[in-house]
Design an enzyme around this catalytic site. Sequence first.
Site: not given
Length: 157
Positions: A119, A138
Amino acid sequence: MRMRALFWAGFWAFLLDQASKYLVVYVMDVAHRGNIDVLPPLLRFRYGENRGINFGLFQGDSDASRWILVGLSLVICAVVLGWLARGRHSRLMMISGGLLIGGALGNVIDRLLYGYVLDFLNMSCCGIENPFVFNVADIFIFAGAAGLILLDGKKPS
């Protein structure tokens, strides 16, 4: 013809996710350089290793939790693909399904390669400081799921 839309949406979602992770994590080296303020506070790059699901929920360092999340992601992809393949859905529904599947597979690849999901995106606004990081996959998963929910029942175009 509609399955082609699903395939290409999934292909590009997967490719964009993996390319963005490679550029930010390896080329820009955000893990070692530290935080990179792109458009603060709206957009910052912050390195994160997510061993859980979105927003770090269900974090687990065990190999079992890693494989459970890989398996769960693959089952969800298969169910969405099967559902969309059986019915007559609009092109936008197929694109939404492709985005969800491509994003989910991007995160599956991370778990297989690294044991966690890479991330790097952090967004804050309006005096609210967001502590969470996420990635392009995401975004595609969320957009795809939203599209599937909002477009379900609409007549195919």
